[in-house]
Design a protein around this motif. Structure first.
Motif, PDB file in Angstrom:
ATOM      1  N   THR A  59       0.778   6.778 -10.851  1.00  0.00           N
ATOM      2  CA  THR A  59       0.883   5.339 -11.109  1.00  0.00           C
ATOM      3  C   THR A  59       1.223   4.587  -9.836  1.00  0.00           C
ATOM      4  OG1 THR A  59       1.589   5.784 -13.379  1.00  0.00           O
ATOM      5  CG2 THR A  59       2.059   3.593 -12.510  1.00  0.00           C
ATOM      6  N   ALA A  60       2.117   5.140  -9.035  1.00  0.00           N
ATOM      7  CA  ALA A  60       2.499   4.506  -7.770  1.00  0.00           C
ATOM      8  C   ALA A  60       1.304   4.441  -6.811  1.00  0.00           C
ATOM      9  CB  ALA A  60       3.651   5.262  -7.126  1.00  0.00           C
ATOM     10  N   ARG A  61       0.572   5.525  -6.720  1.00  0.00           N
ATOM     11  CA  ARG A  61      -0.604   5.538  -5.832  1.00  0.00           C
ATOM     12  C   ARG A  61      -1.642   4.516  -6.278  1.00  0.00           C
ATOM     13  NH1 ARG A  61      -0.554  11.845  -6.020  1.00  0.00           N
ATOM     14  NH2 ARG A  61       0.630  12.340  -4.146  1.00  0.00           N
ATOM     15  N   GLU A  62      -1.867   4.439  -7.574  1.00  0.00           N
ATOM     16  CA  GLU A  62      -2.842   3.481  -8.114  1.00  0.00           C
ATOM     17  C   GLU A  62      -2.408   2.048  -7.809  1.00  0.00           C
ATOM     18  OE1 GLU A  62      -5.998   1.652  -9.991  1.00  0.00           O
ATOM     19  OE2 GLU A  62      -5.785   3.750  -9.402  1.00  0.00           O
ATOM     20  N   ALA A  63      -1.128   1.751  -8.015  1.00  0.00           N
ATOM     21  CA  ALA A  63      -0.628   0.398  -7.737  1.00  0.00           C
ATOM     22  C   ALA A  63      -0.735   0.081  -6.250  1.00  0.00           C
ATOM     23  CB  ALA A  63       0.815   0.254  -8.211  1.00  0.00           C
ATOM     24  N   LEU A  64      -0.477   1.070  -5.402  1.00  0.00           N
ATOM     25  CA  LEU A  64      -0.594   0.853  -3.959  1.00  0.00           C
ATOM     26  C   LEU A  64      -2.043   0.574  -3.565  1.00  0.00           C
ATOM     27  CD1 LEU A  64       0.618   0.750  -1.151  1.00  0.00           C
ATOM     28  CD2 LEU A  64       0.429   3.244  -1.044  1.00  0.00           C
ATOM     29  N   LEU A  65      -2.976   1.330  -4.124  1.00  0.00           N
ATOM     30  CA  LEU A  65      -4.394   1.074  -3.841  1.00  0.00           C
ATOM     31  C   LEU A  65      -4.814  -0.318  -4.308  1.00  0.00           C
ATOM     32  CD1 LEU A  65      -6.048   4.503  -4.729  1.00  0.00           C
ATOM     33  CD2 LEU A  65      -5.819   3.454  -2.464  1.00  0.00           C
ATOM     34  N   ARG A  66      -4.346  -0.702  -5.479  1.00  0.00           N
ATOM     35  CA  ARG A  66      -4.675  -2.040  -5.994  1.00  0.00           C
ATOM     36  C   ARG A  66      -4.042  -3.132  -5.138  1.00  0.00           C
ATOM     37  NH1 ARG A  66      -3.075  -2.277 -11.908  1.00  0.00           N
ATOM     38  NH2 ARG A  66      -4.080  -4.312 -11.787  1.00  0.00           N
ATOM     39  N   ALA A  67      -2.834  -2.873  -4.631  1.00  0.00           N
ATOM     40  CA  ALA A  67      -2.169  -3.846  -3.758  1.00  0.00           C
ATOM     41  C   ALA A  67      -2.934  -3.997  -2.455  1.00  0.00           C
ATOM     42  CB  ALA A  67      -0.727  -3.401  -3.478  1.00  0.00           C
ATOM     43  N   GLN A  68      -3.377  -2.891  -1.894  1.00  0.00           N
ATOM     44  CA  GLN A  68      -4.154  -2.957  -0.654  1.00  0.00           C
ATOM     45  C   GLN A  68      -5.479  -3.684  -0.881  1.00  0.00           C
ATOM     46  OE1 GLN A  68      -4.103   1.259   0.080  1.00  0.00           O
ATOM     47  NE2 GLN A  68      -2.440   1.089   1.563  1.00  0.00           N
ATOM     48  N   SER A  69      -6.090  -3.448  -2.017  1.00  0.00           N
ATOM     49  CA  SER A  69      -7.336  -4.129  -2.351  1.00  0.00           C
ATOM     50  C   SER A  69      -7.107  -5.635  -2.534  1.00  0.00           C
ATOM     51  CB  SER A  69      -7.922  -3.520  -3.621  1.00  0.00           C
ATOM     52  OG  SER A  69      -9.066  -4.224  -4.018  1.00  0.00           O
ATOM     53  N   ALA A  70      -6.026  -5.977  -3.209  1.00  0.00           N
ATOM     54  CA  ALA A  70      -5.700  -7.397  -3.398  1.00  0.00           C
ATOM     55  C   ALA A  70      -5.432  -8.071  -2.059  1.00  0.00           C
ATOM     56  CB  ALA A  70      -4.496  -7.544  -4.325  1.00  0.00           C
ATOM     57  N   MET A  71      -4.743  -7.374  -1.168  1.00  0.00           N
ATOM     58  CA  MET A  71      -4.458  -7.930   0.156  1.00  0.00           C
ATOM     59  C   MET A  71      -5.755  -8.148   0.922  1.00  0.00           C
ATOM     60  SD  MET A  71      -2.026  -8.856   2.108  1.00  0.00           S
ATOM     61  CE  MET A  71      -1.586  -9.042   3.812  1.00  0.00           C
ATOM     62  N   ALA A  72      -6.658  -7.176   0.862  1.00  0.00           N
ATOM     63  CA  ALA A  72      -7.946  -7.312   1.547  1.00  0.00           C
ATOM     64  C   ALA A  72      -8.763  -8.457   0.962  1.00  0.00           C
ATOM     65  CB  ALA A  72      -8.725  -6.003   1.450  1.00  0.00           C
ATOM     66  N   GLY A  73      -8.574  -8.718  -0.330  1.00  0.00           N
ATOM     67  CA  GLY A  73      -9.304  -9.799  -0.988  1.00  0.00           C
ATOM     68  C   GLY A  73      -8.631 -11.154  -0.868  1.00  0.00           C
ATOM     69  N   GLY A  74      -7.517 -11.223  -0.140  1.00  0.00           N
ATOM     70  CA  GLY A  74      -6.837 -12.497   0.060  1.00  0.00           C
ATOM     71  C   GLY A  74      -5.938 -12.916  -1.086  1.00  0.00           C
TER      72      GLY A  74
END
Length: 125
Positions: A59-74
């Protein structure tokens, strides 16, 4: 022509609105939160969370990946929220893993004590 109080009131209201919008937009990017989330995941992995708290570390890894994706998407607000969730999940995985290791060590020590007690009661054979 004289300036009315209503003119100043609308000007002051517009100024307050601009200041409020500027203060909301001035939040820094969540790079610190993302870094902390990465460190928390690495720390949990180092504590064998994959073995002892696999659901939580996933769950932590998934949230981190989603956070990185959100950051890349602004989407910085989403990135901040997801990074904080990743940190919390990774911290939970770390604690659960450390607890499982401690419980296993305790069980091993108790078995050793029990074995020594049996040897002592049996006359040291």
């Amino acid at each position: 022509m004289t300036t009315s109080f209503a003119y100043f009131r609308w000007t002051a209201l517009a100024l307050l609105l601009v200041l409020a919008l500027a203060s909301c937009a001035s939040l820094p990017p969540p790079t610190a939160e993302l870094g902390a989330a990465r460190q928390a995941v690495v720390r949990a992995e180092g504590a064998d969370a994959d073995q002892y708290a696999s659901a939580e570390i996933a769950t932590a890894r998934e949230a981190l990946l989603r956070a990185q994706s959100a950051m890349a998407g602004g989407r910085e607000d989403d990135a901040r929220r997801l990074a904080l969730a990743a940190s919390a999940d990774a911290d939970l995985a770390y604690v659960l893993s450390r607890d499982a290791v401690a419980q296993a060590e305790l069980a091993q020590r108790r078995a050793e004590v029990e074995q020594l007690q049996r040897r002592l009661q049996g006359g040291g054979r």
